[in-house]
Design a protein around this motif. Structure first.
Motif, PDB file in Angstrom:
ATOM      1  N   GLY A  41      25.042  70.555  45.150  1.00 34.13           N
ATOM      2  CA  GLY A  41      25.012  71.478  44.028  1.00 34.13           C
ATOM      3  C   GLY A  41      24.997  70.782  42.682  1.00 34.13           C
ATOM      4  N   PHE A  42      25.083  71.591  41.635  1.00 36.44           N
ATOM      5  CA  PHE A  42      25.105  71.087  40.260  1.00 36.44           C
ATOM      6  C   PHE A  42      26.255  71.752  39.527  1.00 36.44           C
ATOM      7  CE2 PHE A  42      24.226  71.311  35.759  1.00 36.44           C
ATOM      8  CZ  PHE A  42      23.763  70.042  35.450  1.00 36.44           C
ATOM      9  N   ASP A  43      27.028  70.959  38.801  1.00 36.34           N
ATOM     10  CA  ASP A  43      28.176  71.452  38.046  1.00 36.34           C
ATOM     11  C   ASP A  43      28.155  70.806  36.672  1.00 36.34           C
ATOM     12  OD1 ASP A  43      31.141  72.619  38.082  1.00 36.34           O
ATOM     13  OD2 ASP A  43      31.250  70.570  37.306  1.00 36.34           O
ATOM     14  N   HIS A  44      28.248  71.598  35.613  1.00 35.55           N
ATOM     15  CA  HIS A  44      28.096  71.033  34.271  1.00 35.55           C
ATOM     16  C   HIS A  44      29.228  70.072  33.903  1.00 35.55           C
ATOM     17  CE1 HIS A  44      30.676  74.546  33.112  1.00 35.55           C
ATOM     18  NE2 HIS A  44      31.144  73.689  32.241  1.00 35.55           N
ATOM     19  N   ASN A  45      30.421  70.299  34.455  1.00 33.63           N
ATOM     20  CA  ASN A  45      31.528  69.385  34.155  1.00 33.63           C
ATOM     21  C   ASN A  45      31.294  68.028  34.819  1.00 33.63           C
ATOM     22  OD1 ASN A  45      34.018  69.255  32.679  1.00 33.63           O
ATOM     23  ND2 ASN A  45      35.103  69.154  34.630  1.00 33.63           N
ATOM     24  N   ALA A  46      30.830  68.057  36.054  1.00 30.71           N
ATOM     25  CA  ALA A  46      30.490  66.815  36.744  1.00 30.71           C
ATOM     26  C   ALA A  46      29.326  66.119  36.050  1.00 30.71           C
ATOM     27  CB  ALA A  46      30.144  67.103  38.208  1.00 30.71           C
TER      28      ALA A  46
ATOM     29  N   PRO B  86      29.587  64.292  42.227  1.00 29.43           N
ATOM     30  CA  PRO B  86      29.676  63.210  41.240  1.00 29.43           C
ATOM     31  C   PRO B  86      31.118  62.862  40.855  1.00 29.43           C
ATOM     32  CG  PRO B  86      27.919  64.712  40.642  1.00 29.43           C
ATOM     33  CD  PRO B  86      28.664  65.360  41.764  1.00 29.43           C
ATOM     34  N   ILE B  87      31.992  63.876  40.844  1.00 26.65           N
ATOM     35  CA  ILE B  87      33.396  63.609  40.531  1.00 26.65           C
ATOM     36  C   ILE B  87      34.068  62.890  41.693  1.00 26.65           C
ATOM     37  CG2 ILE B  87      35.633  64.704  40.090  1.00 26.65           C
ATOM     38  CD1 ILE B  87      34.154  66.843  38.481  1.00 26.65           C
ATOM     39  N   VAL B  88      33.779  63.328  42.914  1.00 26.93           N
ATOM     40  CA  VAL B  88      34.352  62.661  44.096  1.00 26.93           C
ATOM     41  C   VAL B  88      33.913  61.203  44.141  1.00 26.93           C
ATOM     42  CG1 VAL B  88      34.316  62.600  46.624  1.00 26.93           C
ATOM     43  CG2 VAL B  88      34.502  64.796  45.433  1.00 26.93           C
ATOM     44  N   ASP B  89      32.634  60.951  43.883  1.00 24.45           N
ATOM     45  CA  ASP B  89      32.116  59.581  43.931  1.00 24.45           C
ATOM     46  C   ASP B  89      32.765  58.717  42.855  1.00 24.45           C
ATOM     47  OD1 ASP B  89      30.489  60.354  46.004  1.00 24.45           O
ATOM     48  OD2 ASP B  89      28.681  60.559  44.767  1.00 24.45           O
ATOM     49  N   PHE B  90      32.911  59.259  41.651  1.00 24.48           N
ATOM     50  CA  PHE B  90      33.524  58.477  40.576  1.00 24.48           C
ATOM     51  C   PHE B  90      35.002  58.233  40.870  1.00 24.48           C
ATOM     52  CE2 PHE B  90      35.668  57.822  36.525  1.00 24.48           C
ATOM     53  CZ  PHE B  90      34.855  56.841  35.953  1.00 24.48           C
TER      54      PHE B  90
ATOM     55  N   ALA C  25      36.396  57.851  43.656  1.00 27.43           N
ATOM     56  CA  ALA C  25      36.550  56.809  44.672  1.00 27.43           C
ATOM     57  C   ALA C  25      36.555  55.417  44.042  1.00 27.43           C
ATOM     58  CB  ALA C  25      35.427  56.919  45.703  1.00 27.43           C
ATOM     59  N   ALA C  26      35.797  55.247  42.951  1.00 23.74           N
ATOM     60  CA  ALA C  26      35.728  53.952  42.272  1.00 23.74           C
ATOM     61  C   ALA C  26      36.792  53.814  41.203  1.00 23.74           C
ATOM     62  CB  ALA C  26      34.342  53.771  41.644  1.00 23.74           C
ATOM     63  N   CYS C  27      37.141  54.912  40.583  1.00 23.98           N
ATOM     64  CA  CYS C  27      38.116  54.918  39.486  1.00 23.98           C
ATOM     65  C   CYS C  27      39.001  56.143  39.651  1.00 23.98           C
ATOM     66  CB  CYS C  27      37.406  54.935  38.133  1.00 23.98           C
ATOM     67  SG  CYS C  27      38.529  55.121  36.734  1.00 23.98           S
ATOM     68  N   PRO C  28      40.098  56.042  40.388  1.00 25.98           N
ATOM     69  CA  PRO C  28      40.933  57.215  40.688  1.00 25.98           C
ATOM     70  C   PRO C  28      41.413  57.931  39.421  1.00 25.98           C
ATOM     71  CG  PRO C  28      41.546  55.375  42.089  1.00 25.98           C
ATOM     72  CD  PRO C  28      40.592  54.829  41.067  1.00 25.98           C
ATOM     73  N   LEU C  29      41.204  59.246  39.413  1.00 23.18           N
ATOM     74  CA  LEU C  29      41.591  60.073  38.274  1.00 23.18           C
ATOM     75  C   LEU C  29      42.746  61.009  38.610  1.00 23.18           C
ATOM     76  CD1 LEU C  29      38.034  61.032  36.941  1.00 23.18           C
ATOM     77  CD2 LEU C  29      39.650  59.444  35.883  1.00 23.18           C
ATOM     78  N   ASP C  30      43.418  60.774  39.750  1.00 22.02           N
ATOM     79  CA  ASP C  30      44.553  61.616  40.150  1.00 22.02           C
ATOM     80  C   ASP C  30      44.156  63.093  40.106  1.00 22.02           C
ATOM     81  OD1 ASP C  30      46.140  59.332  40.430  1.00 22.02           O
ATOM     82  OD2 ASP C  30      46.870  59.443  38.371  1.00 22.02           O
ATOM     83  N   LEU C  31      43.150  63.451  40.881  1.00 27.24           N
ATOM     84  CA  LEU C  31      42.570  64.785  40.801  1.00 27.24           C
ATOM     85  C   LEU C  31      43.548  65.887  41.181  1.00 27.24           C
ATOM     86  CD1 LEU C  31      39.013  64.175  42.319  1.00 27.24           C
ATOM     87  CD2 LEU C  31      39.702  64.200  39.909  1.00 27.24           C
ATOM     88  N   ASP C  32      44.627  65.550  41.868  1.00 30.23           N
ATOM     89  CA  ASP C  32      45.585  66.564  42.293  1.00 30.23           C
ATOM     90  C   ASP C  32      46.698  66.784  41.268  1.00 30.23           C
ATOM     91  OD1 ASP C  32      46.659  64.031  42.683  1.00 30.23           O
ATOM     92  OD2 ASP C  32      47.789  64.594  44.472  1.00 30.23           O
ATOM     93  N   ARG C  33      46.615  66.110  40.121  1.00 22.47           N
ATOM     94  CA  ARG C  33      47.666  66.259  39.105  1.00 22.47           C
ATOM     95  C   ARG C  33      47.050  66.802  37.814  1.00 22.47           C
ATOM     96  NH1 ARG C  33      52.100  61.898  38.612  1.00 22.47           N
ATOM     97  NH2 ARG C  33      50.573  60.720  37.399  1.00 22.47           N
ATOM     98  N   PHE C  34      47.906  67.315  36.953  1.00 24.27           N
ATOM     99  CA  PHE C  34      47.442  67.855  35.677  1.00 24.27           C
ATOM    100  C   PHE C  34      47.031  66.732  34.735  1.00 24.27           C
ATOM    101  CE2 PHE C  34      49.777  71.526  37.213  1.00 24.27           C
ATOM    102  CZ  PHE C  34      48.994  72.594  36.773  1.00 24.27           C
ATOM    103  N   ALA C  35      46.093  67.054  33.853  1.00 20.62           N
ATOM    104  CA  ALA C  35      45.725  66.134  32.774  1.00 20.62           C
ATOM    105  C   ALA C  35      46.727  66.284  31.633  1.00 20.62           C
ATOM    106  CB  ALA C  35      44.310  66.433  32.290  1.00 20.62           C
ATOM    107  N   SER C  36      46.536  65.488  30.612  1.00 23.68           N
ATOM    108  CA  SER C  36      47.441  65.459  29.464  1.00 23.68           C
ATOM    109  C   SER C  36      47.474  66.795  28.722  1.00 23.68           C
ATOM    110  CB  SER C  36      46.985  64.369  28.499  1.00 23.68           C
ATOM    111  OG  SER C  36      45.699  64.704  27.976  1.00 23.68           O
ATOM    112  N   LEU C  37      48.462  66.957  27.868  1.00 19.06           N
ATOM    113  CA  LEU C  37      48.509  68.143  27.020  1.00 19.06           C
ATOM    114  C   LEU C  37      47.351  68.152  26.032  1.00 19.06           C
ATOM    115  CD1 LEU C  37      52.316  68.638  26.278  1.00 19.06           C
ATOM    116  CD2 LEU C  37      50.907  69.619  28.089  1.00 19.06           C
ATOM    117  N   GLU C  38      46.875  66.962  25.670  1.00 15.48           N
ATOM    118  CA  GLU C  38      45.691  66.901  24.807  1.00 15.48           C
ATOM    119  C   GLU C  38      44.495  67.574  25.482  1.00 15.48           C
ATOM    120  OE1 GLU C  38      48.397  63.666  23.298  1.00 15.48           O
ATOM    121  OE2 GLU C  38      47.861  64.471  25.263  1.00 15.48           O
ATOM    122  N   ALA C  39      44.316  67.313  26.778  1.00 18.35           N
ATOM    123  CA  ALA C  39      43.220  67.942  27.520  1.00 18.35           C
ATOM    124  C   ALA C  39      43.455  69.440  27.671  1.00 18.35           C
ATOM    125  CB  ALA C  39      43.081  67.289  28.891  1.00 18.35           C
ATOM    126  N   GLN C  40      44.681  69.829  27.928  1.00 16.07           N
ATOM    127  CA  GLN C  40      44.995  71.248  28.058  1.00 16.07           C
ATOM    128  C   GLN C  40      44.777  71.988  26.744  1.00 16.07           C
ATOM    129  OE1 GLN C  40      48.747  72.074  30.131  1.00 16.07           O
ATOM    130  NE2 GLN C  40      48.595  70.110  31.208  1.00 16.07           N
TER     131      GLN C  40
END
Length: 404
Positions: free
Chosen positions: A132-137, A187-191, A193-208
């Motif tokens: 598929g295609f996702d604009h965030n990815a 694309p997010i899964v692939d990235f 794998a190379a650079c873990p982004l802790d996908l199961d945790r919240f991002a910073s308050l700046e991102a929120q």
């Protein structure tokens, strides 16, 4: 990722809150670079985003109404600037890093296709066999690979915290707090794998803060554009809890005020009401949950920068109203259906004849397997502006739909 902030002079806006992102503790960049003596890592990220080709293209990408329908409707660029302005207000009020907040706000729509969600629907359908295609990815692909400006690396080589905010500004992508109902885009899964982004945790308050600012901006300005387009009238807003109360307030305060000024007064108060609600409710959540560090934010049990429950319900009603009266209005759907067909036509033709793509994209495409060729075509198409996609369709096809 690594960074070295030794030797920096007079940077940052201290004191930040203890739960804010501290540029001095950044996890760094994929490609190590010497730090600037005059700008923090997050200031540099913001500057790189603003100077990128992807940022300039937002000027000619649809928000809701295609550019040919009028000069005063929002584009992706003007929407992005409005989101950034609101996000900085939150950062200032909550003592977050303003530069990181602004960077995430400015980059959040990089992956949008020509003609907005119509173009995304076309690409998602064509890319279905390949994840598929996702604009965030797609935004992540742009800032990590597709922008080609720097001698040392592809992409913009943004700091970890900016990438994390781009990917997870709407919440975790996996785990019990995941906000997505679909699989994590490939694309997010692939990235990750190379650079873990802790996908199961919240991002910073700046991102929120950037994420809630997006909600505030489009829920207000899409009402404004709907009024300008004649799809709704000011009195139609009376059926909404939030906008309706403001209509009555403005009518009482300024009887006889012309409709143009009345609409502007309603919209400015609409934004203010939501911003003030978010600040007070977010501070309450931070205190209730005992948030005292960035680590507390990332392992939190809920989004912390958010509306109150009452305002959340009012915003949900506004969103439903927009879908019913603006986004799905027959005239809008007619134009977006034609726009979707244009993007689909171009995808099919480029996959069959990659040599029709521009230089830098067509080279070697003939020899790619189906998935890699489709991804290259999707990358090429996603980067197009509305006007370029139309020009390409006119060049390649005998008849091009009118988007007026």
């Amino acid at each position: 990722m690594a960074g070295d902030v030794s030797g920096q002079i007079g940077l940052g806006r201290e004191p930040l809150a203890r739960f804010a992102c501290d540029h001095r503790l950044s996890r760094g960049r994929l490609c190590p670079e010497p730090e600037s003596r005059t700008r923090t890592a997050f200031q540099r990220d913001r500057d790189r985003i603003v100077h990128s080709t992807a940022f300039r293209r937002l000027k000619h990408k649809t928000q809701v109404f295609v550019a040919y329908e009028g000069d005063h409707y929002r584009t992706r660029l003007t929407h992005t600037i409005e989101v950034s302005q609101i996000a900085r207000a939150f950062a200032r009020a909550l003592r977050l890093d303003e530069d990181l907040t602004e960077a995430i706000a400015l980059v959040h729509d990089f992956g949008h296709t020509p003609f907005g969600h119509a173009g995304e629907r076309a690409l998602h359908a064509r890319m279905a066999p390949f994840g598929g295609f996702d604009h965030n990815a797609q935004a992540l692909r742009i800032v990590t690979a597709l922008e080609r400006r720097y001698a040392q690396f592809d992409g913009l080589n943004l700091a970890y915290e900016t990438l994390e905010g781009l990917v997870k500004h709407n919440g975790p992508l996996t785990g019990v707090h995941a906000t997505q109902g679909e699989p994590v885009p490939r694309p997010i899964v692939d990235f990750d794998a190379a650079c873990p982004l802790d996908l199961d945790r919240f991002a910073s308050l700046e991102a929120q803060a950037a994420a809630i600012s997006d909600d505030i901006a489009y829920n207000t300005h899409d009402l404004d554009d709907g009024l300008r387009a004649g799809l709704i009238g000011i009195e139609d807003l009376n059926e909404l809890d939030l906008a309706g109360s403001i209509v009555r307030e403005v009518r009482a305060a300024y009887p006889g005020l012309d409709e143009v000024r009345t609409a502007h007064e309603i919209m400015r108060r609409h934004i203010t009401r939501m911003v003030e609600d978010v600040i007070s409710s977010s501070l309450a959540r931070i205190e209730e949950d005992g948030i005292d560090s960035l680590e507390d934010v990332r392992r939190a049990s809920r989004t912390l920068i958010d509306f109150s429950p009452e305002m959340r319900e009012a915003v949900s009603r506004t969103r439903r109203f927009l879908f019913d009266r603006v986004y799905r209005a027959p005239g809008v759907m007619h134009v977006m259906g034609r726009a979707q067909a244009i993007v689909g036509d171009l995808f099919d033709l480029y996959c069959a004849s990659p040599s029709e793509m521009a230089a830098g994209w067509r080279e070697g495409a003939e020899g790619l397997d189906d998935e890699k060729r489709a991804r290259r075509v999707a990358d090429y198409l996603a980067g197009m502006t509305d006007s370029y996609a139309l020009a390409e369709h006119r060049r390649l096809f005998d008849a091009t739909p009118d988007l007026r």
